[in-house]
Design a protein around this motif. Structure first.
Motif, mmCIF file in Angstrom:
data_model
loop_
_atom_site.group_PDB
_atom_site.id
_atom_site.type_symbol
_atom_site.label_atom_id
_atom_site.label_comp_id
_atom_site.label_asym_id
_atom_site.label_seq_id
_atom_site.Cartn_x
_atom_site.Cartn_y
_atom_site.Cartn_z
ATOM 1 N N TYR A 1 -0.542 5.724 -8.245
ATOM 2 C CA TYR A 1 0.255 5.114 -9.297
ATOM 3 C C TYR A 1 1.674 5.687 -9.249
ATOM 4 N N GLU B 1 -1.001 0.831 -7.406
ATOM 5 C CA GLU B 1 -0.997 0.113 -8.677
ATOM 6 C C GLU B 1 0.233 0.519 -9.480
ATOM 7 N N LYS C 1 -6.809 10.782 -3.339
ATOM 8 C CA LYS C 1 -6.970 9.738 -4.343
ATOM 9 C C LYS C 1 -7.192 8.386 -3.671
ATOM 10 N N ASN C 2 -7.988 7.516 -4.303
ATOM 11 C CA ASN C 2 -8.213 6.170 -3.778
ATOM 12 C C ASN C 2 -7.071 5.218 -4.140
ATOM 13 N N THR C 3 -6.466 5.455 -5.279
ATOM 14 C CA THR C 3 -5.384 4.603 -5.772
ATOM 15 C C THR C 3 -4.219 5.478 -6.205
ATOM 16 N N VAL D 1 0.833 -1.200 0.000
ATOM 17 C CA VAL D 1 0.000 0.000 0.000
ATOM 18 C C VAL D 1 0.869 1.251 0.000
ATOM 19 N N ARG E 1 -3.536 4.026 1.165
ATOM 20 C CA ARG E 1 -4.189 3.965 -0.138
ATOM 21 C C ARG E 1 -3.661 2.786 -0.954
ATOM 22 N N ALA E 2 -4.516 2.303 -1.876
ATOM 23 C CA ALA E 2 -4.104 1.227 -2.777
ATOM 24 C C ALA E 2 -2.982 1.718 -3.688
#
Length: 299
Positions: free
Chosen positions: A182, A259, A178-180, A166, A256-257
């Protein structure tokens, strides 16, 4: 060269001065200094370079130190076993873990375990990955808990937790909206990286490569817990295992996630040569209960 001489050599290398080595060993400084001089005369080559009252080990001394490690690990295991026999303990277990697990799942499981067994004796240490593996292989610890284990044919291993890493930051950080997160989001903010060459540091770097983003950082740290402390203090943003920020309740962090997904797993390792004690098996059951609760929270 006998074991006592090797022990003196190792102490002086760790302490860098004969004064501190003498304090550690409970000897006088002249005794330690004379012992090292005698050893150098006996083996026929110098072990230290002496600069400004400090001792710097030669390449030969470093080689002796490294090659003697297994001897002293076995000695530590034997001493621990003798102490257990001497005290006639009805139940005890020796545990060791890397920091992400040693400061998260294991303390929670240990609390439940001891609450049900007030007379149980537990010996617990938190060390680096390599130390955990060595301790279990040499019998210093019965159970070892690590993150990111590759196949190890010398040990029994069981994965008991697997989840994505995470991104953590202060709740008032702009990225917390932000939820995700990068890798491209981290291009223009101070980034706290995990140590190059470490298992988690390597897989985070691979995620940046996969996303086609350069890997730049403001600070590099060894442990996820350190990264969480720095993130909480506004030093930057970090990508860490999900357990470190989740269990440390004093951290004021947004989680947060991240990616592309970076999967990290936690494993328990034990010796193939020795069956688990009933106490170790009972503790593992507590670990699985705690992990089940964590999985529910992350879901």
């Amino acid at each position: 060269m006998n074991l006592r001489q090797i022990e003196l050599l190792r102490a002086v290398m760790r302490c860098e001065t004969t004064v501190r080595a003498a304090q550690e060993l409970g000897l006088s400084q002249p005794a330690v200094s004379n012992a090292i001089k005698h050893l150098e005369g006996q083996i026929g080559f110098p072990l230290f370079e002496r600069v400004n009252n400090r001792l710097f080990p030669t390449a030969e001394a470093r080689a002796i130190y490294q090659d003697s490690d297994p001897i002293f690990q076995m000695h530590a295991a034997l001493e621990a076993r003798v102490q257990d026999l001497k005290e006639n303990r009805a139940g005890h277990v020796r545990l060791i873990a890397t920091p992400p697990l040693g400061y998260s799942v294991i303390p929670r499981a240990l609390g439940s375990f001891l609450a049900k067994r007030p007379k149980m004796r537990v010996f617990f240490d938190v060390r680096r990955f390599e130390n955990v593996i060595d301790s279990v292989e040499n019998g210093v610890a019965e159970l070892g808990f690590v993150m990111g284990l590759n196949e190890n044919r010398a040990l029994n291993a069981e994965v008991f937790f697997s989840e994505r890493m995470v991104c953590v930051m202060r709740p008032d950080h702009p990225l917390a909206e932000k939820n995700t997160i990068y890798p491209s989001d981290l291009r223009s903010v101070p980034f706290i990286a995990l140590e190059r060459g470490s298992r988690m540091g390597t897989i985070v770097r691979q995620a940046f490569t996969e996303a086609g983003e350069p890997f730049n950082f403001a600070v590099e740290v060894r442990y996820c817990n350190t990264a969480c402390v720095l993130a909480e203090n506004g030093v930057g943003v970090a990508v860490v295992d999900p357990l470190s920020p989740l269990f440390s309740g004093h951290y004021n962090l947004a989680i947060r996630a991240f990616e592309p997904a970076v999967q990290v797993s936690a494993s328990v390792v034990s010796s193939r040569k020795r069956p688990l004690s009933r106490a170790a098996e009972a503790f593992l059951r507590e670990v699985r209960v705690v992990v089940g609760e964590v999985a529910g929270k992350l879901a």
